[in-house]
Scaffold this active site. Structure first.
Site, short mmCIF file in Angstrom:
data_model
loop_
_atom_site.label_atom_id
_atom_site.label_comp_id
_atom_site.label_asym_id
_atom_site.label_seq_id
_atom_site.Cartn_x
_atom_site.Cartn_y
_atom_site.Cartn_z
N ARG A 24 0.82 -1.22 0.00
CA ARG A 24 0.00 0.00 0.00
C ARG A 24 0.85 1.27 0.00
O ARG A 24 0.47 2.28 -0.56
CB ARG A 24 -0.90 0.01 1.24
N ASP A 59 -12.44 14.47 8.25
CA ASP A 59 -11.68 13.26 7.94
C ASP A 59 -10.20 13.62 8.12
O ASP A 59 -9.85 14.79 8.16
CB ASP A 59 -11.93 12.83 6.49
#
Ligand code: SAM
Length: 291
Positions: free
Chosen positions: A50, A160
């Site tokens: 990732r 967020d």
């Protein structure tokens, strides 16, 4: 020499940099302390995969350099790191039963109650990703306000920690495939046909944008807002957190909700055994108990 596990460099025959033990342990601790995400020992390959793209974007050749960047500028890089290792998957009207509860029960009740000067209706979308959740809430809120026919001070806070997710939420421009969960009537009502660079895309209506404040916030850090909120949506976010982190977070949410305030979790999340300040009243819908 155990090159693959002990060194953080490109090893012959293996594409891309290899995440060595020391850097993996640093990343595990960093991610846990800063983002509340508990990575098991088994996640090394996943993290390596990732983060490879992030290293490429930064022009870095190994993970040690990346760990040093995190040491030097933890706040600056944390959002990108969290986005890389967690998921921002979201959708308009995801888990429709929550919106049914808003439309049929909660919004009419709140709007009926908020009649005095200074009364405010506040909803927080915590972990809002690219904006589909707060814009879905905004659509049903705008429709409820219209039905109510009175002016009510109503706002949605959307937060967020991912800079990319927040940028997309601020932009409010979506492909037509992303609008799958939106009824034809709502598409006509709440989206504008994109033009120029947004040709073929759908832009959220300015009336929805007016209802939402979008801001960066790491849920594990200090919160600048004091509430109270009528409802908090924290759906598909705590799935990454371990039990102590969830317990603390639910207690902090309780502090921003009045008795009777609602907390919405994601479909695979639960407060079971983690809080006695809430009662379960529907599918992953919790209500704060009276003290
Ligand atoms: C899977 S998405 C869920 C989006 C939306 N709530 C939904 O249910 O469709 C999870 C979001 O939580 C955010 N997130 C994860 N950890 C966070 C933290 N510690 N603080 C703030 N946001 C976080 C991620 O950046 C991501 O955008």
């Amino acid at each position: 020499m155990n090159a693959v596990v002990d060194h953080d460099s490109t090893v012959a025959g293996i594409a891309g940099p290899v995440l060595g033990e020391a850097d993996f342990q640093f990343l595990r601790t960093f991610v846990y302390e800063q983002c509340g995400i508990a990575l098991s020992e088994q996640k090394r390959q996943l993290v390596q995969g990732r983060l490879a793209r992030r290293l490429r974007a930064l022009g870095m050749k190994n993970f040690t350099d990346y760990c040093n960047l995190l040491r030097q500028d933890p706040a600056g890089e944390m959002g990108e790191l969290a986005s890389a290792i967690s998921t921002n998957v979201t959708a308009f009207f995801r888990e429709m039963h929550h919106f049914d509860a808003l439309i049929n029960e909660l919004l009419p009740r709140w709007l009926e109650q908020k009649r005095r000067e200074g009364d405010r209706l506040r909803i927080w979308s915590a972990g809002c990703s690219s904006g589909e959740e707060p814009y879905s809430i905004a659509m049903v809120l705008a429709e409820a306000l219209e039905r109510c026919g009175r002016k009510v001070d109503a706002k949605i806070l959307a937060t967020d920690l991912s800079p990319a997710a927040l940028a997309a939420a601020r932009k409010g421009v979506y492909s037509l495939e992303r609008l799958e969960g939106v009824s034809d009537e709502r598409r006509r009502r709440w989206f504008l046909r994109g033009e120029g660079e947004f040709d073929g895309l759908a832009c959220v209506h300015p009336k929805l944008r007016e209802l939402i404040s979008i801001a960066p916030l790491n849920l594990l850090h200090e919160w600048p807002m004091q509430g109270p909120f009528d409802a908090i949506f924290c759906r598909n976010v705590v799935i990454y957190f371990d039990q102590p982190t969830k317990r603390t977070l639910f207690h902090r949410y309780a502090g921003l909700l009045p008795a009777g305030g609602h907390l919405f979790l994601g479909h695979s999340e639960s407060m079971h055994g983690l809080s006695d300040e809430f009662e379960l009243i529907g599918r992953t819908v919790y209500r704060k108990k009276a003290a």
